[in-house]
Design an enzyme around this catalytic site. Structure first.
Site, PDB file in Angstrom:
ATOM      1  N   TYR A 176       2.703   9.955  -0.236  1.00 30.85           N
ATOM      2  CA  TYR A 176       3.834   9.408   0.504  1.00 30.85           C
ATOM      3  C   TYR A 176       5.172   9.723  -0.165  1.00 30.85           C
ATOM      4  CZ  TYR A 176       0.153   6.448   2.595  1.00 30.85           C
ATOM      5  OH  TYR A 176      -0.977   5.974   3.198  1.00 30.85           O
ATOM      6  N   LYS A 230      -2.980   5.956  -4.007  1.00 30.99           N
ATOM      7  CA  LYS A 230      -4.091   6.858  -3.690  1.00 30.99           C
ATOM      8  C   LYS A 230      -3.859   8.233  -4.313  1.00 30.99           C
ATOM      9  CE  LYS A 230      -3.869   4.678   0.836  1.00 30.99           C
ATOM     10  NZ  LYS A 230      -2.414   4.413   0.799  1.00 30.99           N
ATOM     11  N   HIS A 285      -7.913   9.620  -1.781  1.00 34.98           N
ATOM     12  CA  HIS A 285      -7.280   9.557  -0.462  1.00 34.98           C
ATOM     13  C   HIS A 285      -8.144  10.195   0.634  1.00 34.98           C
ATOM     14  CE1 HIS A 285      -2.976   9.240   1.381  1.00 34.98           C
ATOM     15  NE2 HIS A 285      -3.901   8.927   2.260  1.00 34.98           N
ATOM     16  N   ASP A 290       0.844  -1.198   0.000  1.00 33.27           N
ATOM     17  CA  ASP A 290       0.000   0.000   0.000  1.00 33.27           C
ATOM     18  C   ASP A 290       0.876   1.243   0.000  1.00 33.27           C
ATOM     19  OD1 ASP A 290      -2.997   1.022   0.839  1.00 33.27           O
ATOM     20  OD2 ASP A 290      -1.434   2.268   1.745  1.00 33.27           O
TER      21      ASP A 290
END
Length: 275
Positions: free
Chosen positions: A51, A76, A109, A46
Site C-alpha cells: 500500500y 503484509k 499477502h 490494516d
C-alpha cells in the site's frame, strides 16, 4: 454505538472484529485519515507493504494518544520478498517504516503459486513470530490447497486468512476450511468496492432497519464471524461504518444476503495471480 467485539485467535491473541482498512489511501492522506478512525473508536488498523503507507499509519498510531497495547496493527509481506532472507529483511523495513516495537499481525499477502515456494516464506514468518516481533502471523488470499501445504510442512498454524469476501463472493468453502482448522477469516473488500450497495435485497433490509446498505453488509459479516476492516477517507463514512453494533439482522436476513452469492470477484484469482 456499541463496543467492538473481539475474536480470539488460535494463539489466544485477541483481535477487534471491526477494523479500519488503508488500501488505496494515498500516503499524504493516511496519517490524518487513520487518526480520524482512531478518534472514532477503531482500535484495529490494516495496512501492507504494497500500500505504500506504512510510515503514515505508524505516525498515526504513535500520535493518537491511545496506548499502543490497545491498538491492533496488521501489515503484509510484499510479493517481491517471498525468499526466506528477503522476507526477513522486508519485515525489518516494515518495522522501520511503522516506527513500532512490534506488529500485532503479519501476513503473506498472496500465495503466488507460480512464482516460488510459500512454505519457505512461511518459515521466515515463523522465525519472526518466535522472536516476538509479530504477536501473530497469518496469510492472505490462500485457498484450502495452499493452507493444506502449510499445515503439512510447517509448525505454526496461520492465525488468520485474509480473503476477498462479500455478499457476491461468500467463500463458504474457504471459510469452512478455516473454521475446521481454527484459522479466523478476515474479509477484504467487504462491500465489493461498492458493488453490493445497490442490491435490492440489501437495500430492502437497510430501509427496514433504518441503516445504510453498507452498515447492513458489514453487520452481515460480523454476524457470520468475519473480521472486517472497511476503508473510507471521509469522516462521516468512517463513523457510519463503526456504527454497526446497535442492531441485529435476523437469521432470515443473513440467509437472504448469503443467497446473493454469485462467486464474483472484484480482485485477482489466488489460483492464477502471480503478482
Amino acid at each position: 454505538m456499541g463496543a467492538i467485539p473481539a475474536i480470539t485467535l488460535n494463539n489466544a491473541v485477541q483481535i477487534p472484529q471491526l477494523g479500519f482498512g488503508t488500501f488505496q489511501i494515498e500516503p499524504e492522506e493516511t496519517r490524518e485519515t487513520t487518526l480520524a478512525a482512531l478518534e472514532a473508536g477503531y482500535r484495529h488498523i490494516d495496512t501492507a507493504q504494497m500500500y505504500g503507507n506504512e510510515k503514515e499509519v505508524g505516525q498515526a498510531v504513535r500520535d493518537c494518544g491511545v496506548d499502543r497495547a490497545d491498538i491492533f496493527v496488521t501489515s503484509k509481506l510484499n510479493n517481491d520478498a517471498h525468499a526466506h532472507d528477503d522476507a526477513l529483511k522486508a519485515f525489518d523495513r516494515t518495522m522501520d517504516e511503522l516506527g513500532l516495537d512490534y506488529l500485532d499481525l503479519f501476513l503473506i499477502h498472496w500465495p503466488l503459486p507460480g512464482k516460488g515456494d510459500f512454505v519457505e516464506t512461511w518459515k521466515a514468518l515463523e522465525e519472526i513470530y518466535r522472536d516476538g516481533r509479530a504477536k501473530s502471523i497469518g496469510v492472505s488470499n490462500f485457498q484450502p490447497k495452499h493452507l493444506n501445504r502449510l499445515l503439512q510442512n510447517t509448525d505454526v498454524v496461520p492465525a488468520v486468512n485474509q480473503i476477498e469476501v462479500h455478499p457476491y463472493l461468500t467463500q463458504d468453502d474457504v471459510r469452512a476450511f478455516g473454521a475446521e482448522h481454527d484459522i479466523a477469516t478476515e474479509a477484504w473488500s467487504p462491500i465489493a468496492q461498492g458493488k453490493v450497495l445497490d442490491d435490492p435485497t440489501i437495500n430492502r433490509i437497510a430501509q427496514r432497519e433504518g441503516k445504510t446498505p453498507a452498515q447492513v453488509t458489514l453487520r452481515w459479516h460480523i454476524q457470520r464471524g468475519d473480521i472486517v476492516f472497511p476503508k473510507s477517507v471521509t469522516q462521516k463514512r468512517i463513523e457510519e461504518n463503526f456504527d454497526i453494533f446497535g442492531f441485529e439482522l435476523s437469521e432470515g436476513d443473513i440467509g437472504e444476503i448469503s443467497a446473493l452469492n454469485r462467486d464474483e470477484r472484484v480482485g485477482p484469482d489466488p489460483d492464477t495471480f502471480n503478482g
